[in-house]
Design an enzyme around this catalytic site. Structure first.
Site, PDB file in Angstrom:
ATOM      1  CB  CYS A 127      62.794 -41.391 -76.847  1.00 15.57           C
ATOM      2  SG  CYS A 127      61.865 -42.239 -75.606  1.00 15.57           S
TER       3      CYS A 127
ATOM      4  CB  THR B   5      64.522 -50.051 -76.586  1.00 21.64           C
ATOM      5  OG1 THR B   5      64.072 -48.717 -76.364  1.00 21.64           O
ATOM      6  CG2 THR B   5      65.166 -50.156 -77.955  1.00 21.64           C
TER       7      THR B   5
HETATM    8  C1  LIG Z   1      55.735 -46.506 -76.216  1.00 23.27           C
HETATM    9  C2  LIG Z   1      57.186 -46.697 -75.877  1.00 23.27           C
HETATM   10  N1  LIG Z   1      57.806 -47.816 -76.271  1.00 23.27           N
HETATM   11  C3  LIG Z   1      59.097 -48.054 -75.987  1.00 23.27           C
HETATM   12  C4  LIG Z   1      59.850 -47.134 -75.295  1.00 23.27           C
HETATM   13  C5  LIG Z   1      61.277 -47.437 -74.988  1.00 23.27           C
HETATM   14  O1  LIG Z   1      61.391 -47.853 -73.646  1.00 23.27           O
HETATM   15  P1  LIG Z   1      62.810 -47.808 -72.897  1.00 23.27           P
HETATM   16  O2  LIG Z   1      63.143 -46.368 -72.682  1.00 23.27           O
HETATM   17  O3  LIG Z   1      62.568 -48.564 -71.623  1.00 23.27           O
HETATM   18  O4  LIG Z   1      63.778 -48.508 -73.784  1.00 23.27           O
HETATM   19  C6  LIG Z   1      59.260 -45.929 -74.885  1.00 23.27           C
HETATM   20  C7  LIG Z   1      60.048 -44.884 -74.212  1.00 23.27           C
HETATM   21  O5  LIG Z   1      59.714 -43.723 -74.250  1.00 23.27           O
HETATM   22  C8  LIG Z   1      57.886 -45.716 -75.175  1.00 23.27           C
HETATM   23  O6  LIG Z   1      57.273 -44.606 -74.788  1.00 23.27           O
END
Ligand SMILES: Cc1ncc(COP(=O)(O)O)c(C=O)c1O
Length: 387
Positions: A333, A78
């Protein structure tokens, strides 16, 4: 299969997060006891912690075939996405800019773009076809004189669709526009060729590759095109302030060390397991559909999004959990949200169809017997839920 629970438990939610590899855990525990220094300190303990960070930077850069000084550590995917997108917008301040992205990006990109719209920037959310592939003609047509960034994810987290990254990279290069790809789901799952694909910025995250939560990275080909979004000390080439999360960063290096020579074999193995699941379910259960691309060239080996006619996906996920199988509805998420998935709606599915979908995502510890158990349980619970 995870044996430590009293009931047989099979984890099939690898796209949400992955279990930690024992190889990674062993190294991290050793570091936890011994290498607790602040990597900015100039004494022995600081130097040891700094060494771990720089070794990890080298491991990632060697793996991606880029230079170590082009890797910036962050707190995860993120933050990497935010740094790439907001960083470019800030670097071009006070110009009002235009960003091109897709309708099916992860919220880390999608919502960052919506946020920037509030400050007067323009965003084009390019549509995708029923397989989830971005329309390259539409993308090119959206380019304007003030387009400063194209951000399209490498592969989707809900349906696993792999985008035509090389073609997008070429378009971006032809128009001299920065190209960012969120490779959080693709990194260490399939081969990425940053140079050939003309990727200028790439986001990765530790907890999707069997490392700890709390660290990720952004590759930036040319660091001068972004400004930091977190301010404080001069860490990470003055692009990301804050004492580095040494253990989580170290875990990424250890995971890559373990995985790097296994990527192709693991991709083949997982594809075989996914194909077995898809084929068996199509043969043995009526009214099942695959959301995303049936063509494995355009689908990650480990994400299978399925839709069952006349079954509520949430009820199905809970029924599978009762049978010891952990998967998710929609995007991991946001799996606690009951909103129909924006990604599945963008494929052209109705709300009812979206709400009939579940995501199975498999990984390093998934065995053939786990897939066989899933098929057996799915047949039973889908039948029960349809009664
Ligand atoms: C494609 C994608 N981008 C970004 C993220 C976010 O990553 P993080 O959980 O390390 O912040 C995710 C998490 O599921 C994801 O699948």
């Amino acid at each position: 299969m995870i044996e430590k629970f009293s009931q047989k438990r099979i984890y099939m939610d690898y796209a949400a997060t992955t279990p930690i590899l024992p190889y990674v855990a062993d190294a991290v525990i050793k570091y936890m006891y011994n290498e607790f220094g602040n990597p900015s300190s100039l004494h022995y303990f600081g130097i040891k912690a700094r060494e771990i960070i720089e070794n990890t930077r080298n491991t990632i850069s060697n793996f991606l075939n880029v230079e170590p000084e082009n890797i910036i550590f962050t707190s995860g995917g993120t933050e990497s996405d935010n740094l790439a997108i907001q960083g470019i917008i800030l670097a071009n301040y006070p110009k009002k800019q235009h960003i091109i992205t897709s309708q099916i990006e992860h919220s880390a990109v999608y919502n960052t773009c919506l946020f920037l719209k509030k400050f007067g920037h323009e965003v084009s959310f390019v549509s995708v076809n029923e397989d989830g592939l971005i329309d390259l003609n539409k993308l090119e047509k959206e380019i304007k004189p003030n387009t400063s960034l194209i951000s399209v994810h490498y592969a989707n987290n809900e349906i696993g669709t792999i985008q035509p990254i090389k073609e997008i990279g070429e378009i971006a290069q032809n128009y001299n526009i920065a190209f960012h790809t969120d490779a959080v789901q693709a990194f260490c799952k399939i081969k990425i060729n940053i140079k050939d694909e003309k990727i200028m910025l790439l986001s990765g995250s530790g907890h999707k590759i069997y490392a700890l939560k709390g660290a990720g990275f952004l590759y930036i080909k040319n660091k001068s095109i972004i400004q930091p979004i977190i301010h404080g000390g001069p860490h990470e080439f003055e692009l990301r302030a804050g004492t580095e999360n040494v253990l989580s960063i170290a875990s990424i290096g250890k995971a890559i060390e373990f995985l790097s020579d296994k990527i192709e074999d693991e991709e083949r193995r997982l594809r075989k397991l996914s194909d077995k699941l898809i084929n068996s379910i199509f043969n043995e259960i009526d009214g099942v559909h695959l959301n995303g691309s049936l063509n494995s060239k355009y689908r990650l080996p480990n994400i299978i999004n399925l839709r069952f006619d006349n079954v509520n996906g949430y009820d199905l996920m809970l029924a599978l959990d009762r049978e010891g199988i952990a998967c998710s509805t929609g995007s991991a998420c946001h799996s606690s949200s009951m909103e129909p998935s924006r990604v599945l709606l963008a494929l052209g599915l109705s709300i009812n169809e979206v709400l009939s979908s579940i995501r199975i995502s498999i990984g390093y510890f998934t065995k053939e017997e786990d897939i066989e158990y899933l098929i057996k349980v799915l047949k039973k619970v889908v039948n029960e839920l349809r009664k």
